[in-house]
Enzyme design. Structure first.
Site, short mmCIF file in Angstrom:
data_model
loop_
_atom_site.label_atom_id
_atom_site.label_comp_id
_atom_site.label_asym_id
_atom_site.label_seq_id
_atom_site.Cartn_x
_atom_site.Cartn_y
_atom_site.Cartn_z
N GLY A 84 0.85 -1.19 0.00
CA GLY A 84 0.00 0.00 0.00
C GLY A 84 0.88 1.23 0.00
O GLY A 84 2.03 1.18 0.45
N GLN A 106 3.40 9.95 0.68
CA GLN A 106 4.67 9.21 0.70
C GLN A 106 5.48 9.43 -0.58
O GLN A 106 6.67 9.15 -0.59
CB GLN A 106 4.41 7.70 0.88
CG GLN A 106 3.79 7.38 2.23
CD GLN A 106 3.58 5.89 2.38
OE1 GLN A 106 2.54 5.37 1.98
NE2 GLN A 106 4.55 5.19 2.93
N CYS A 122 6.41 0.16 7.13
CA CYS A 122 5.98 1.27 6.27
C CYS A 122 7.13 1.64 5.34
O CYS A 122 8.28 1.71 5.79
CB CYS A 122 5.61 2.45 7.17
SG CYS A 122 5.10 3.92 6.26
N LEU A 123 6.81 1.90 4.08
CA LEU A 123 7.88 2.27 3.13
C LEU A 123 8.54 3.59 3.53
O LEU A 123 9.67 3.85 3.13
CB LEU A 123 7.33 2.36 1.71
CG LEU A 123 6.80 1.05 1.11
CD1 LEU A 123 6.41 1.25 -0.34
CD2 LEU A 123 7.81 -0.07 1.25
N HIS A 163 -3.90 1.76 7.93
CA HIS A 163 -2.53 2.28 7.90
C HIS A 163 -2.41 3.40 6.85
O HIS A 163 -1.85 4.47 7.13
CB HIS A 163 -1.56 1.13 7.59
CG HIS A 163 -0.13 1.54 7.45
ND1 HIS A 163 0.85 1.14 8.33
CD2 HIS A 163 0.50 2.32 6.52
CE1 HIS A 163 2.00 1.68 7.95
NE2 HIS A 163 1.82 2.37 6.84
N GLU A 164 -2.94 3.16 5.64
CA GLU A 164 -2.80 4.14 4.57
C GLU A 164 -3.63 5.39 4.85
O GLU A 164 -3.20 6.51 4.56
CB GLU A 164 -3.19 3.54 3.21
CG GLU A 164 -2.36 2.35 2.76
CD GLU A 164 -0.85 2.58 2.85
OE1 GLU A 164 -0.40 3.72 2.70
OE2 GLU A 164 -0.13 1.59 3.09
N HIS A 217 -1.95 7.87 6.93
CA HIS A 217 -1.00 8.73 6.21
C HIS A 217 -1.69 10.02 5.71
O HIS A 217 -1.07 11.08 5.67
CB HIS A 217 -0.44 8.01 4.99
CG HIS A 217 0.72 7.10 5.30
ND1 HIS A 217 1.90 7.57 5.83
CD2 HIS A 217 0.89 5.77 5.14
CE1 HIS A 217 2.74 6.54 5.98
NE2 HIS A 217 2.16 5.44 5.58
ZN ZN Z 1 3.02 3.60 5.59
#
Ligand code: ZN
Length: 197
Positions: free
Chosen positions: A51, A56, A111-112, A153-154, A157
């Site tokens: 995701g 991001q 998380c990226l 989670h997304e 963000h």
């Molecule tokens: Zn993340």
């Protein structure tokens, strides 16, 4: 001879203010938004993510992409997993969580934007999720499993939250040294990490 042109993808890392900013709604799905969604899917795949939210990649917009693996589906899958997992990768605009279950579960998250750091996070097991699709439709499903987790989670963000805000004090202590290391990496690399794929 044919060459497949490689692309350079950038993901912003913890410490970049864009990750702490409340993102703006997508007013209209323009060609530019579609292109951004394509770029985000490319970045998500280049970094092996499931995701990714637009902040991001440095864009403060309520746009999210998912690529939840079909084999993440459990024994009693939610309606959302049954409907959406066959449609991956999926890009959505202005996603919302309408209701959350009382039942919670704990799962390690990563998380990226917080690379190589994992910690357990408690979240509701299921959420009712509504979002716009790129072709102008609206989807609304109860989502659980890995999909329900990833949605929460997304969407965090989009409101400037990271999963590390939601871990216990004890877990935070365990990852504190890695977080400091990541902060130093960020300062050195302008809070960017790059993949060429
Ligand atoms: Zn993340």
């Amino acid at each position: 001879m044919l060459f497949r042109s490689k692309k350079r993808y950038t993901v912003h890392t913890m410490g970049d203010p864009v990750l702490r900013t409340v993102a703006e709604p997508v007013r209209e799905v323009t060609p530019e938004i579609r292109e951004l969604a394509e770029t985000m899917i490319g970045a998500m795949r280049a970094f092996d993510g499931i995701g990714l939210a637009a902040p991001q990649v440095g864009r403060s917009l309520r746009l999210v992409v998912f690529d939840i693996p079909a084999d993440s589906i459990g024994e009693s899958p939610s309606p959302g997993e049954l409907a959406l997992l066959p449609k991956m990768p999926l890009a959505v605009v202005n996603p919302e969580i309408l209701t959350v279950s009382e039942n919670c579960c704990v799962r390690d998250e990563g998380c990226l934007s917080v690379p190589d750091i994992y910690a357990p996070v408690v979240r509701p097991s299921r959420v009712v999720f509504r979002a716009g699709t790129l072709d102008g439709g609206v989807i609304e499903y109860e989502c659980g499993g890995l999909l329900g987790r990833c949605i929460q989670h997304e969407l965090d963000h989009l409101d400037g939250h990271l999963f590390i805000d939601r871990v216990s004090e004890e877990a935070l202590r365990e990852i504190s040294r890695d977080l400091k290391k990541l902060q130093r990496f960020g300062e050195k690399h302008h809070y960017h990490r790059v993949a060429v794929k």
